[in-house]
Design a protein around this motif. Structure first.
Motif, short mmCIF file in Angstrom:
data_model
loop_
_atom_site.label_atom_id
_atom_site.label_comp_id
_atom_site.label_asym_id
_atom_site.label_seq_id
_atom_site.Cartn_x
_atom_site.Cartn_y
_atom_site.Cartn_z
N HIS A 14 -4.93 -45.81 40.96
CA HIS A 14 -4.08 -44.88 41.70
C HIS A 14 -4.16 -45.12 43.20
CE1 HIS A 14 -4.30 -41.83 38.13
NE2 HIS A 14 -3.49 -42.85 37.90
N LEU A 15 -5.23 -45.79 43.64
CA LEU A 15 -5.37 -46.14 45.06
C LEU A 15 -4.99 -47.60 45.31
CD1 LEU A 15 -8.71 -44.31 46.00
CD2 LEU A 15 -6.35 -43.54 46.31
N GLY A 16 -4.44 -48.24 44.29
CA GLY A 16 -3.97 -49.60 44.46
C GLY A 16 -4.99 -50.69 44.22
N TYR A 17 -6.14 -50.33 43.65
CA TYR A 17 -7.19 -51.33 43.42
C TYR A 17 -7.02 -52.00 42.06
CZ TYR A 17 -9.83 -49.48 47.40
OH TYR A 17 -10.22 -49.08 48.65
N LYS A 18 -7.19 -53.30 42.03
CA LYS A 18 -7.27 -54.04 40.78
C LYS A 18 -8.73 -54.05 40.35
CE LYS A 18 -6.63 -58.70 38.86
NZ LYS A 18 -6.24 -60.11 39.18
N TYR A 19 -8.98 -53.71 39.09
CA TYR A 19 -10.36 -53.66 38.65
C TYR A 19 -10.47 -53.92 37.16
CZ TYR A 19 -9.58 -49.03 36.54
OH TYR A 19 -9.13 -48.00 35.75
N GLU A 20 -11.70 -54.14 36.73
CA GLU A 20 -12.01 -54.36 35.32
C GLU A 20 -13.19 -53.49 34.94
OE1 GLU A 20 -13.90 -57.91 32.51
OE2 GLU A 20 -12.93 -58.43 34.41
#
Length: 272
Positions: A35-41
């Motif tokens: 929701h804050l624009g971060y790409k994550y796994e």
């Protein structure tokens, strides 16, 4: 008056030797990084005793400059704390934050012995992240997380390239006593942490073995961990080291005060 009653109750509970008072976990998702624009796994791994743990991996766009392992503070879980470190992925760093046992989706219940094991396991697992290199590992610990990080690295012999500690204390007993001494109505209970809180795994026991470059950050106005505890930990640490004083509050250098401290951190990391 409410704060006075709370301190008296806390002091009474400490008579039971309850180091778990340092842990205030939640199980819910407070914020989705997407929701804050971060790409994550999402990462699943195990602690040294087999307890299932969870983490979040924020990858950089290209080959990582280094890998940063974030040991978060004592309240809620990593879905509250990741904004303090996830921004570093956009600056070219691997970022790995994890939840201790009893926090978020990690299994078990938090104990001091257990979370130190979790910290050791997280450091080992971070070496398996894409592009991670043993000679380019950086530890970032905030508040209680800094204490856990110092114990995990010092006791395991883990050799980070650098360590950044924000709002961290010198010892569990010491911070408990200082908090009570700072409030006149709690003076009668100031002796309790010395006998009721375990001294095991305190940063004071391991900071002398951390010989990498270190940054200590603390506010003179910290309402949670007294500034004197941060200075005492800094004084006990071997060189090389620097101390940065943040303007206000607890572990807010890379939050509210980010415009000042984020560039300073990037300059420090670039010089490693």
């Amino acid at each position: 008056m409410r704060g006075k009653r709370a301190l008296i109750l806390a002091a009474a509970v400490m008579l039971g030797g309850c180091t778990h008072l340092f842990f205030q976990p939640t199980r819910v998702v407070h914020s989705d990084p997407a929701h804050l624009g971060y790409k994550y796994e999402a990462i699943k791994f195990e602690s040294l005793d087999g307890t299932p743990l969870t983490g979040l991996y924020f990858p950089p766009a290209g080959e990582p400059k280094a890998t940063i392992v974030h040991f978060h503070g004592n309240a809620r879980n990593m879905t509250t704390h990741y904004p303090y470190s996830a921004w570093l992925a956009g600056e070219g760093y691997n970022v790995f934050i994890f939840d201790y046992r009893g926090y978020g989706a990690s299994g078990g219940r938090p104990t001091l012995e257990g979370v130190v094991m979790d910290g050791k396991a997280a450091l080992a697992h971070a070496l398996k992240l894409p592009g991670a290199s043993p000679d380019r590992m950086i530890i970032f610990g905030q508040s209680l997380g800094g204490a856990v990080a110092v114990a995990a690295a010092g006791e395991s012999g883990f050799k980070p390239l650098a360590m950044v500690l924000e709002g961290t204390f010198h010892s569990y007993r010491g911070v408990g006593m200082q908090v009570l001494l700072d409030r006149w109505y709690a003076w009668p209970f100031a002796w309790l942490p010395a006998v009721a809180v375990s001294g095991a795994h305190s940063p004071s026991e391991s900071i002398g073995r951390i010989d990498c470059s270190k940054v200590f950050i603390h506010s003179e106005k910290d309402p949670t961990v007294p500034y004197s505890q941060g200075r005492r930990l800094f004084d006990a640490a071997p060189e090389p080291k620097v101390f940065w004083t943040s303007p206000s509050d607890h572990i807010d250098a890379f939050g509210v005060h980010g415009p000042e401290f984020r560039p300073r951190l990037l300059d420090f990391l670039a010089g490693l």
